[in-house]
Design a protein around this motif. Sequence first.
Motif, PDB file in Angstrom:
ATOM      1  N   ALA A  66     -45.394 -26.967 -51.655  1.00 46.41           N
ATOM      2  CA  ALA A  66     -46.048 -26.078 -52.624  1.00 46.41           C
ATOM      3  C   ALA A  66     -46.466 -24.771 -51.951  1.00 46.41           C
ATOM      4  N   LEU A  67     -46.997 -24.862 -50.733  1.00 51.30           N
ATOM      5  CA  LEU A  67     -47.363 -23.655 -49.982  1.00 51.30           C
ATOM      6  C   LEU A  67     -46.122 -22.823 -49.652  1.00 51.30           C
ATOM      7  N   ALA A  68     -45.053 -23.513 -49.245  1.00 52.71           N
ATOM      8  CA  ALA A  68     -43.808 -22.804 -48.916  1.00 52.71           C
ATOM      9  C   ALA A  68     -43.289 -22.024 -50.121  1.00 52.71           C
ATOM     10  N   LYS A  69     -43.430 -22.603 -51.309  1.00 57.25           N
ATOM     11  CA  LYS A  69     -42.984 -21.902 -52.528  1.00 57.25           C
ATOM     12  C   LYS A  69     -43.772 -20.620 -52.752  1.00 57.25           C
ATOM     13  N   ALA A  70     -45.066 -20.644 -52.425  1.00 55.55           N
ATOM     14  CA  ALA A  70     -45.890 -19.438 -52.573  1.00 55.55           C
ATOM     15  C   ALA A  70     -45.395 -18.337 -51.633  1.00 55.55           C
ATOM     16  N   PHE A  71     -45.043 -18.706 -50.400  1.00 53.05           N
ATOM     17  CA  PHE A  71     -44.509 -17.722 -49.454  1.00 53.05           C
ATOM     18  C   PHE A  71     -43.166 -17.193 -49.948  1.00 53.05           C
ATOM     19  N   ALA A  72     -42.290 -18.096 -50.356  1.00 57.49           N
ATOM     20  CA  ALA A  72     -40.947 -17.702 -50.807  1.00 57.49           C
ATOM     21  C   ALA A  72     -41.029 -16.777 -52.023  1.00 57.49           C
ATOM     22  N   ARG A  73     -41.936 -17.092 -52.949  1.00 57.44           N
ATOM     23  CA  ARG A  73     -42.101 -16.317 -54.174  1.00 57.44           C
ATOM     24  C   ARG A  73     -42.447 -14.868 -53.865  1.00 57.44           C
ATOM     25  N   ASN A  74     -43.142 -14.661 -52.727  1.00 57.29           N
ATOM     26  CA  ASN A  74     -43.602 -13.319 -52.372  1.00 57.29           C
ATOM     27  C   ASN A  74     -42.799 -12.701 -51.236  1.00 57.29           C
ATOM     28  N   GLY A  75     -41.682 -13.339 -50.889  1.00 61.19           N
ATOM     29  CA  GLY A  75     -40.797 -12.772 -49.867  1.00 61.19           C
ATOM     30  C   GLY A  75     -41.403 -12.705 -48.478  1.00 61.19           C
ATOM     31  N   ILE A  76     -42.308 -13.649 -48.179  1.00 63.04           N
ATOM     32  CA  ILE A  76     -42.956 -13.681 -46.862  1.00 63.04           C
ATOM     33  C   ILE A  76     -42.362 -14.841 -46.060  1.00 63.04           C
ATOM     34  N   GLU A  77     -41.875 -14.519 -44.866  1.00 61.30           N
ATOM     35  CA  GLU A  77     -41.248 -15.555 -44.034  1.00 61.30           C
ATOM     36  C   GLU A  77     -42.303 -16.506 -43.472  1.00 61.30           C
ATOM     37  N   VAL A  78     -41.982 -17.802 -43.492  1.00 61.98           N
ATOM     38  CA  VAL A  78     -42.890 -18.808 -42.934  1.00 61.98           C
ATOM     39  C   VAL A  78     -42.070 -19.910 -42.276  1.00 61.98           C
ATOM     40  N   SER A  79     -42.545 -20.361 -41.117  1.00 58.21           N
ATOM     41  CA  SER A  79     -41.914 -21.505 -40.450  1.00 58.21           C
ATOM     42  C   SER A  79     -42.493 -22.793 -41.026  1.00 58.21           C
ATOM     43  N   VAL A  80     -41.662 -23.815 -41.116  1.00 56.06           N
ATOM     44  CA  VAL A  80     -42.156 -25.127 -41.542  1.00 56.06           C
ATOM     45  C   VAL A  80     -41.729 -26.164 -40.511  1.00 56.06           C
ATOM     46  N   ALA A  81     -42.636 -27.105 -40.265  1.00 48.23           N
ATOM     47  CA  ALA A  81     -42.340 -28.147 -39.275  1.00 48.23           C
ATOM     48  C   ALA A  81     -43.099 -29.413 -39.638  1.00 48.23           C
ATOM     49  N   THR A  82     -42.591 -30.521 -39.123  1.00 49.99           N
ATOM     50  CA  THR A  82     -43.300 -31.799 -39.219  1.00 49.99           C
ATOM     51  C   THR A  82     -43.213 -32.426 -37.833  1.00 49.99           C
ATOM     52  N   THR A  83     -43.644 -33.650 -37.711  1.00 46.70           N
ATOM     53  CA  THR A  83     -43.484 -34.334 -36.424  1.00 46.70           C
ATOM     54  C   THR A  83     -42.068 -34.890 -36.299  1.00 46.70           C
ATOM     55  N   ARG A  84     -41.262 -34.738 -37.374  1.00 50.94           N
ATOM     56  CA  ARG A  84     -39.857 -35.188 -37.331  1.00 50.94           C
ATOM     57  C   ARG A  84     -38.946 -34.023 -36.925  1.00 50.94           C
ATOM     58  N   GLU A  85     -37.676 -34.341 -36.715  1.00 48.22           N
ATOM     59  CA  GLU A  85     -36.697 -33.308 -36.384  1.00 48.22           C
ATOM     60  C   GLU A  85     -36.456 -32.402 -37.598  1.00 48.22           C
ATOM     61  N   PRO A  86     -36.252 -31.088 -37.380  1.00 46.09           N
ATOM     62  CA  PRO A  86     -36.070 -30.158 -38.499  1.00 46.09           C
ATOM     63  C   PRO A  86     -34.906 -30.528 -39.429  1.00 46.09           C
ATOM     64  N   GLU A  87     -33.869 -31.160 -38.872  1.00 45.65           N
ATOM     65  CA  GLU A  87     -32.701 -31.509 -39.700  1.00 45.65           C
ATOM     66  C   GLU A  87     -33.093 -32.422 -40.863  1.00 45.65           C
ATOM     67  N   SER A  88     -34.150 -33.213 -40.681  1.00 45.28           N
ATOM     68  CA  SER A  88     -34.515 -34.211 -41.693  1.00 45.28           C
ATOM     69  C   SER A  88     -35.091 -33.593 -42.967  1.00 45.28           C
ATOM     70  N   PHE A  89     -35.530 -32.322 -42.880  1.00 43.40           N
ATOM     71  CA  PHE A  89     -36.074 -31.687 -44.090  1.00 43.40           C
ATOM     72  C   PHE A  89     -35.453 -30.306 -44.337  1.00 43.40           C
ATOM     73  N   ALA A  90     -34.351 -30.013 -43.628  1.00 44.08           N
ATOM     74  CA  ALA A  90     -33.712 -28.692 -43.742  1.00 44.08           C
ATOM     75  C   ALA A  90     -33.216 -28.416 -45.155  1.00 44.08           C
ATOM     76  N   SER A  91     -32.664 -29.414 -45.826  1.00 45.75           N
ATOM     77  CA  SER A  91     -32.117 -29.163 -47.166  1.00 45.75           C
ATOM     78  C   SER A  91     -33.240 -28.879 -48.165  1.00 45.75           C
ATOM     79  N   ALA A  92     -34.388 -29.565 -48.015  1.00 43.09           N
ATOM     80  CA  ALA A  92     -35.533 -29.310 -48.896  1.00 43.09           C
ATOM     81  C   ALA A  92     -36.065 -27.891 -48.688  1.00 43.09           C
ATOM     82  N   ALA A  93     -36.075 -27.445 -47.430  1.00 46.68           N
ATOM     83  CA  ALA A  93     -36.540 -26.086 -47.132  1.00 46.68           C
ATOM     84  C   ALA A  93     -35.569 -25.053 -47.696  1.00 46.68           C
ATOM     85  N   ALA A  94     -34.279 -25.300 -47.524  1.00 42.89           N
ATOM     86  CA  ALA A  94     -33.258 -24.363 -48.015  1.00 42.89           C
ATOM     87  C   ALA A  94     -33.324 -24.234 -49.531  1.00 42.89           C
TER      88      ALA A  94
END
Length: 200
Positions: free
Chosen positions: A14-42
Amino acid sequence: MTYAIIGFGNIGQALAKAFARNGIEVSVATTREPESFASAAAAIGKMIITKTLAEAVKADIVFLAVRFEAHPDVAKALPTWQGKTIVDVTNAYGVPPEDLGGQPSSKFIARAFSGARLVKGFNHLGAAVLAQDPAVHGGRRVVFLASDDDAAAAEIGALAENLGFSPIKLGGLSEGGLLVQARGKSWGQLIFKDLVKFHS
């Protein structure tokens, strides 16, 4: 200024959507490998950059959007958090107050992130509401902020405005902060209050 969201569950997205909506770049991470949530971020947008936890915590402003119990794992990612601002989006619902030494949960978290300036915020809305465009009927959806550091609160207030929200500062973590924090099995009085501010 660089931004990161740690945790990519419903609130993190939900926070990522707020950044995307306003064209502001944001990094996202979890304790898992980035590949595991890359499609959701894309799916949210190209401004959402997946990173490892070690990379993401290099950001100036870090949104802590993990389960409360997971915050020590994130805190261990850096030896010191000096110079960084942490936005505590966690809710310690169900955590016995004695496990927190009787302190507000944000004060407890602040100890783990030594050196950081901590702002409690963006945690009082459910993920489905937080994910929506905060422009409502000509007003802006309210987010509450509490901090023992006025400059940090002002910095996150300015960011909240850039994300389209209307920030309301509640004062320190032990005073106004209690209005937006869970204690044991009870919620603060402002939790889940979906308010809209209109500018006259």
